[in-house]
Design a protein around this motif. Structure first.
Motif, PDB file in Angstrom:
ATOM      1  N   THR A 242       0.821  -1.204   0.000  1.00 42.87           N
ATOM      2  CA  THR A 242       0.000   0.000   0.000  1.00 42.87           C
ATOM      3  C   THR A 242       0.856   1.255   0.000  1.00 42.87           C
TER       4      THR A 242
ATOM      5  N   LEU B 132      -4.108   5.608  -1.972  1.00 42.58           N
ATOM      6  CA  LEU B 132      -5.226   6.192  -1.230  1.00 42.58           C
ATOM      7  C   LEU B 132      -6.476   5.329  -1.383  1.00 42.58           C
ATOM      8  N   ASP B 133      -7.257   5.219  -0.335  1.00 45.73           N
ATOM      9  CA  ASP B 133      -8.488   4.426  -0.371  1.00 45.73           C
ATOM     10  C   ASP B 133      -9.461   4.935  -1.438  1.00 45.73           C
ATOM     11  N   GLU B 134      -9.502   6.254  -1.617  1.00 45.66           N
ATOM     12  CA  GLU B 134     -10.440   6.834  -2.575  1.00 45.66           C
ATOM     13  C   GLU B 134      -9.898   6.851  -4.001  1.00 45.66           C
ATOM     14  N   GLY B 135      -8.724   6.283  -4.191  1.00 45.90           N
ATOM     15  CA  GLY B 135      -8.109   6.235  -5.515  1.00 45.90           C
ATOM     16  C   GLY B 135      -6.984   7.246  -5.623  1.00 45.90           C
TER      17      GLY B 135
ATOM     18  N   GLU C 276      -0.802   9.325  -2.745  1.00 48.30           N
ATOM     19  CA  GLU C 276      -0.244  10.451  -2.013  1.00 48.30           C
ATOM     20  C   GLU C 276       1.272  10.369  -2.129  1.00 48.30           C
TER      21      GLU C 276
ATOM     22  N   THR D 133      -1.082  14.770  -4.325  1.00 47.97           N
ATOM     23  CA  THR D 133      -1.794  13.575  -4.764  1.00 47.97           C
ATOM     24  C   THR D 133      -1.832  13.573  -6.291  1.00 47.97           C
TER      25      THR D 133
ATOM     26  N   THR E 289      -2.789  10.749  -9.841  1.00 47.48           N
ATOM     27  CA  THR E 289      -3.475   9.518 -10.238  1.00 47.48           C
ATOM     28  C   THR E 289      -2.673   8.688 -11.236  1.00 47.48           C
TER      29      THR E 289
END
Length: 85
Positions: free
Chosen positions: A21, A41-44, A47, A62, A64
């Protein structure tokens, strides 16, 4: 050719692995002056933390795209190694 650089593949193997993770990279020293980390990150997304005490830098962002992260952090870390010599 897969279209990825070696840096992209290294980050993909470590960060995107289902067992990992986060990853932290720092010099192999007793008291490293810099480090960077990437956490899923849990929400996608991810970080990214960059810390360099010699330059008084501490940045948290952050992103993506793992490709963008790989390129950015590879350059960031290389700048620290070059300036250390």
């Amino acid at each position: 050719m897969c279209g990825y650089s070696i840096e992209d593949l290294i980050w993909r193997d470590h960060v995107l692995s289902p067992d990992n993770t986060f990853v932290v990279v720092q010099p192999d020293e007793d008291d490293p002056v810099w480090f960077t980390s990437v956490a899923v990150l849990d929400e996608g997304g991810y970080e990214i933390v960059r810390r360099d005490t010699t330059r008084n830098e501490h940045e948290v962002t952050t992103l993506t795209s793992i490709d963008d992260i790989a390129r950015d952090l590879t350059s960031w870390m290389a700048a620290r190694r070059i300036s250390a010599y």
